[in-house]
Each structure stands twice: as structure tokens, then as C-alpha cells.
Design an enzyme around this catalytic site. Structure first.
Site, short mmCIF file in Angstrom:
data_model
loop_
_atom_site.label_atom_id
_atom_site.label_comp_id
_atom_site.label_asym_id
_atom_site.label_seq_id
_atom_site.Cartn_x
_atom_site.Cartn_y
_atom_site.Cartn_z
N HIS A 69 -14.84 -4.99 10.40
CA HIS A 69 -14.40 -3.84 10.86
C HIS A 69 -15.80 -2.98 11.39
CE1 HIS A 69 -10.01 -3.25 9.40
NE2 HIS A 69 -10.33 -4.39 9.65
N ARG A 92 -13.97 -6.20 15.06
CA ARG A 92 -13.13 -5.21 15.54
C ARG A 92 -13.76 -3.89 15.48
NH1 ARG A 92 -7.82 -2.43 12.01
NH2 ARG A 92 -9.51 -0.95 11.52
N GLU A 129 -8.91 -11.51 9.25
CA GLU A 129 -9.48 -10.39 9.18
C GLU A 129 -10.27 -10.31 7.70
OE1 GLU A 129 -6.67 -7.21 8.73
OE2 GLU A 129 -8.29 -5.46 9.28
N HIS A 179 -2.74 0.31 16.33
CA HIS A 179 -1.75 0.65 15.26
C HIS A 179 -0.69 1.32 15.41
CE1 HIS A 179 -1.60 1.94 10.90
NE2 HIS A 179 -2.35 0.66 10.81
N ASP A 219 -7.50 -2.26 17.31
CA ASP A 219 -6.08 -2.17 16.72
C ASP A 219 -5.78 -0.78 17.20
OD1 ASP A 219 -3.92 -2.00 15.02
OD2 ASP A 219 -5.14 -2.41 13.24
N TRP A 268 2.02 6.38 12.18
CA TRP A 268 1.07 6.29 11.66
C TRP A 268 0.47 4.84 12.13
CZ3 TRP A 268 -1.39 3.15 7.78
CH2 TRP A 268 -2.96 3.49 7.72
N GLU A 271 1.33 -7.58 10.94
CA GLU A 271 0.84 -7.19 9.45
C GLU A 271 1.95 -6.58 8.71
OE1 GLU A 271 -2.62 -4.66 10.63
OE2 GLU A 271 -1.55 -2.85 10.08
N GLU A 273 -4.41 -5.23 19.10
CA GLU A 273 -3.45 -5.50 17.86
C GLU A 273 -2.42 -4.13 17.84
OE1 GLU A 273 -5.71 -6.08 14.26
OE2 GLU A 273 -4.13 -4.96 13.26
N TYR A 294 -7.37 6.70 13.48
CA TYR A 294 -7.04 5.50 12.90
C TYR A 294 -8.40 4.64 12.81
CZ TYR A 294 -6.09 0.85 11.44
OH TYR A 294 -6.29 -0.35 11.01
N ASN A 323 0.82 -1.14 0.18
CA ASN A 323 0.06 -0.02 -0.04
C ASN A 323 0.83 1.14 0.11
OD1 ASN A 323 -2.17 1.65 0.07
ND2 ASN A 323 -3.03 0.88 2.16
N ASP A 370 -6.26 -3.33 1.28
CA ASP A 370 -5.21 -3.35 0.34
C ASP A 370 -4.53 -4.36 -0.11
OD1 ASP A 370 -4.97 -2.27 3.09
OD2 ASP A 370 -2.83 -2.66 2.71
N HIS A 390 -3.73 -10.69 8.30
CA HIS A 390 -4.18 -9.24 8.10
C HIS A 390 -5.09 -9.69 6.70
CE1 HIS A 390 -2.42 -5.25 6.32
NE2 HIS A 390 -3.49 -5.13 6.97
N ARG A 397 0.03 -11.88 12.89
CA ARG A 397 -0.76 -11.57 11.90
C ARG A 397 -0.02 -11.35 10.32
NH1 ARG A 397 -5.08 -8.95 11.58
NH2 ARG A 397 -4.31 -6.94 11.00
C1 GCO Z 1 -5.68 -3.49 9.72
C2 GCO Z 1 -4.39 -2.68 9.17
C3 GCO Z 1 -5.01 -1.68 8.13
C4 GCO Z 1 -3.47 -1.07 7.71
C5 GCO Z 1 -3.46 -1.14 6.21
C6 GCO Z 1 -2.17 -0.23 5.69
O1 GCO Z 1 -5.64 -4.17 10.83
O2 GCO Z 1 -6.57 -3.91 8.86
O3 GCO Z 1 -3.99 -2.14 10.25
O4 GCO Z 1 -5.92 -0.85 8.46
O5 GCO Z 1 -3.60 0.26 8.15
O6 GCO Z 1 -3.35 -2.26 5.75
O7 GCO Z 1 -1.98 -0.57 4.58
MG MG Z 2 -3.87 -3.63 11.94
#
Ligand code: GCO
Ligand code: MG
Length: 402
Positions: free
Chosen positions: A122, A147, A339, A212, A210, A402, A262, A236, A159, A37, A316, A312, A283
Site C-alpha cells: 500500500h 496499490r 494483498e 472502496h 481501491d 465508507w 473483501e 477495486e 480513504y 473489524n 485487520d 484481501h 477478493r
Molecule cells: C483493503 C480494504 C481495507 C478495508 C478494511 C476494513 O483493500 O485493504 O479495503 O482497507 O477498508 O480492511 O476493515
Molecule cells: Mg479494499
């Protein structure tokens, strides 16, 4: 069974995807996802300029040998671009093998270890009430694992929260947007969200969350502890995971199950986490961790240490990766959860597939190979569009993960 053609297809049916298509002298073709991504063209170039010339004339049945050749033979090892490229080749070769033997890939991986694959969806909202409503929609669709993400009071963007009526999709066209972050505001708020969710949905629904990669280990420990009464399925990416030792500290303080991986690309990114039992779910996934072959090795190591898989599966990762993940999930003994974010209708039309969702679980289907195709003529109608993931700054302007 020689490989005679290898094509890299970049398309953007709603978002960018990089797909490798290999064709053998017998006319059998196989697909692999190579999407990273926000860095798509780097993998496309790695494949086209460096990997494709090495594939022509190779025996498509030598899956493990090809993996080792591309990994060890490059000298420069690991990293997301290299491993996504190798992953795409590996996935395409498994697809070819399945089609040439007229069997779904999971049957080549030891067969099904379960009837179907548990998935989580999600749910997100700008406010707690919106998140509650989103969770209720998933429950209605039959999901038993959800989630939950929510806007944080005092922060404009959070996020995991969608823009307008769109489902959550972080990559944006143009230059990367900058989001503001405050660990203090986040930590103060998240327990309130889960208090409300448990009150609303009772004890049985599995909740995931998550972070993140945003917290320090001691902050993550505090969050894990605060969330214990709500018994999450997992928390996560609590911390950025380059420093695997960070998880030791979190583990000393909380029994909230932890998931990470991920952004991992090989077993070397997670072997310590697994061997020290510092996590509960790994993941890593097919596209970013070197394909089905390497992911199976990660799962085999994890199985020894009571760590389960939780691939994951964001938007993307293309339907090609989703299909491959489902064959993997169905076959490995220590599967945990998968997921699942649905793709746009355009994406589904470009990648027709046999996998299906029903009442909270998925199945890859029984079509030979992965059971996913690409409509190349349609894909050509959606050319690449540059898009970046957001970046994050703390309230004082310091760049943050991020
Ligand atoms: C998730 C991930 C995504 C990522 C994304 C980045 O748990 O699904 O954290 O939201 O941010 O795949 O490319
Ligand atoms: Mg994630």
C-alpha cells in the site's frame, strides 16, 4: 482425534483480533482468525456462546462435515459474523490436520502451484508527491505491484491515506469519525495521480487502486475508462457490491480489470459476478468467507470463468489469516495476487509466524500446519479496546458508503 478444548482469544496488540484456538485429545492445537473489524465482540460471542459447545468431542479430522454442520445446522445462514466464526473453526482444523500429519497446509491442498506468491503493498500520501515517494519506497523493497491511494484536493480525509507518520489503519478508538466525500472531486482527481505515476515509474510496475465502494455504476464506468491508458492491474470495489448487476454496466464501458469481494462471505455473494465474467479478481478471503474450505470452492468456480483470486490482506486480518491465505494462494491454480500490509511489531510478537516476504513475493514457509502461533501470555497483556471504522457523508450531509 477428538476436540477437547476450544478457546476464543481477544487481544489488541496495536489493533483488535479475535482468534480461535482448538486443542485435540492428542495435544495438537490449531488456530483460526475470526476478526471482523469494528464488530469483534459479536464474533467472539457467536463462537463462545454458540459454536464452542458444538465442537467439544467432535473428530478434528472431519473438516468438511464440521463446516456443513455449522453452516446448515444453524438454520440462519451466511453473514459476516456467522461466516467468520465458521471460517475460524475451518482454518483451525486445517492447521491441526497439517500438524498431525507433519506437513504444511498447502501440501494438503494439492501442493504448490507456483514458487511463491505475488503480493502488493500500500503506497499512500496526502499529496501526489507523497504518493510518488511512497511508491518509490515499495519499489526499493522489491515490490512489483503497488496499490496507490492519495488525498483528494478539497476533501479533508481520503480513504487509504495514513494519519501522520502512521501507515494506513482505518479503525479508530472512540466513536466513529465522519469523513466527507465528493464523487465529483474524486473522479476529477484520480486520473491525474496515475498520469504522474506512469510518467515517474514507467510501464512495467503493476498499479492497483481501491475505490472502496464509493461510486455509482456509471461513475465507475467513467473512472475505468479514464484510467485505461494507465493499464491498472485492477480497480477495486468500484461500487457497493450488494447489487451485483451494477457490474454489468461498468463492464459495458471499460476494459480496466475489476476486483471485488473483501466484504463477501459466501459463494452466493459472487457466483453471478463470476459466471457472467463481470469481474477479473475475486477478493474474498479465508476469515470472512468461511475458511479455507469454502474459499477453495469459490476459487474453483472462478477458475472455470477465467477469474483469478486476489485475497484481501489488510491489517485487520490477523497473521493467522495471512498464513492461511498464503497456503491457499500457493496452492490454487487461478491465483492472481495477494494483498500484504505488514502488521505492527507488537502484533508480530503475539503471533510468531513462518511466512516470509522477499523481493515482492511471499511464501507461507514449510512448518507443519499453518506455521503461525499465538503467545497467549503476551496476548493477555493487550486487552480489547473498542474501535470503529469511520463513516462517510457527502458534502450536503447525506450518509454515503465508507
Ligand atoms: C483493503 C480494504 C481495507 C478495508 C478494511 C476494513 O483493500 O485493504 O479495503 O482497507 O477498508 O480492511 O476493515
Ligand atoms: Mg479494499
Amino acid at each position: 482425534m477428538k476436540i477437547t478444548d476450544a478457546r476464543v482469544i481477544v487481544c489488541s496488540p496495536g489493533r483488535n483480533f479475535v482468534t480461535l484456538k482448538l486443542v485435540t485429545e492428542d495435544g495438537v492445537s490449531g488456530l483460526g482468525d475470526a476478526t471482523v473489524n469494528g464488530r469483534e465482540l459479536a464474533v467472539a460471542s457467536y463462537l463462545t456462546d454458540h459454536v464452542v459447545p458444538l465442537l467439544i468431542g467432535r473428530d478434528a479430522r472431519r473438516i468438511e462435515d464440521t463446516w456443513q454442520y455449522l453452516y446448515k445446522g444453524a438454520y440462519w445462514r451466511r453473514g459476516p459474523i456467522t461466516m467468520a466464526a465458521i471460517g475460524a473453526v475451518d482454518t483451525a482444523l486445517w492447521d491441526i490436520r497439517g500438524k498431525s500429519l507433519d506437513t504444511p497446509v498447502y501440501q494438503l491442498l494439492g501442493g504448490a502451484s507456483r514458487d511463491a506468491v505475488l503480493v502488493y503493498g500500500h503506497a499512500n500520501g496526502a499529496t501526489i508527491e507523497e504518493t510518488v515517494a511512497a511508491v518509490a519506497r515499495y519499489v526499493k523493497l522489491g515490490y512489483t505491484a503497488v496499490r496507490a491511494q492519495c488525498g483528494i484536493p478539497g476533501l479533508a480525509q481520503a480513504y487509504g491515506v495514513g494519519r501522520g507518520d502512521r501507515y494506513y489503519e482505518p479503525a479508530e478508538q472512540g466513536m466513529p469519525p465522519e469523513h466527507l466525500w465528493s464523487s465529483e472531486r474524486y473522479l476529477g482527481f484520480v486520473p491525474t495521480l496515475f498520469t504522474r505515476l506512469r510518467a515517474e515509474f514507467g510501464d512495467e510496475l503493476h498499479f492497483l487502486h481501491d475505490v472502496h465502494h464509493r461510486l455509482t455504476p456509471i461513475e465507475a464506468a467513467r473512472l475505468g475508462k479514464a484510467l485505461e491508458p494507465y493499464h491498472l492491474f485492477w480497480l477495486e470495489d468500484p461500487v457497493p457490491a450488494e447489487l451485483q448487476e451494477g457490474f454489468r454496466l461498468i463492464r459495458q464501458h471499460t476494459t480496466t480489470p475489476l476486483a471485488v469481494g473483501e466484504v463477501f462471505n459466501t459463494v452466493y455473494d459472487c457466483h453471478r459476478l463470476i459466471e457472467e465474467q463481470l469481474i477479473d479478481y475475486i477478493r474474498a478471503t479465508v476469515v470472512h468467507a468461511g475458511g479455507i474450505s469454502h474459499l477453495r470452492k469459490i476459487a474453483a468456480l472462478a477458475e472455470l470463468y477465467h477469474v483469478r483470486t486476489g485475497c484481501h490482506g489488510a491489517t485487520d486480518l490477523s497473521p493467522v489469516c495471512m498464513a492461511a491465505a498464503l497456503h491457499f494462494d500457493l496452492s490454487v491454480h487461478n491465483f492472481g495476487i495477494q494483498e500484504y500490509m505488514t502488521h505492527t511489531a507488537e502484533t508480530d510478537r503475539v503471533f510468531p509466524h513462518s511466512y516470509r516476504f522477499e523481493a515482492g513475493v511471499m511464501h507461507p514457509g514449510d512448518a507443519p500446519g499453518l506455521g503461525v502461533d499465538i503467545d497467549e501470555a503476551l496476548a493477555a497483556r493487550y486487552p480489547y479496546e473498542r474501535a470503529y471504522l469511520p463513516t462517510t457523508r457527502k458534502l450536503d450531509g447525506t450518509v454515503h458508503s465508507w
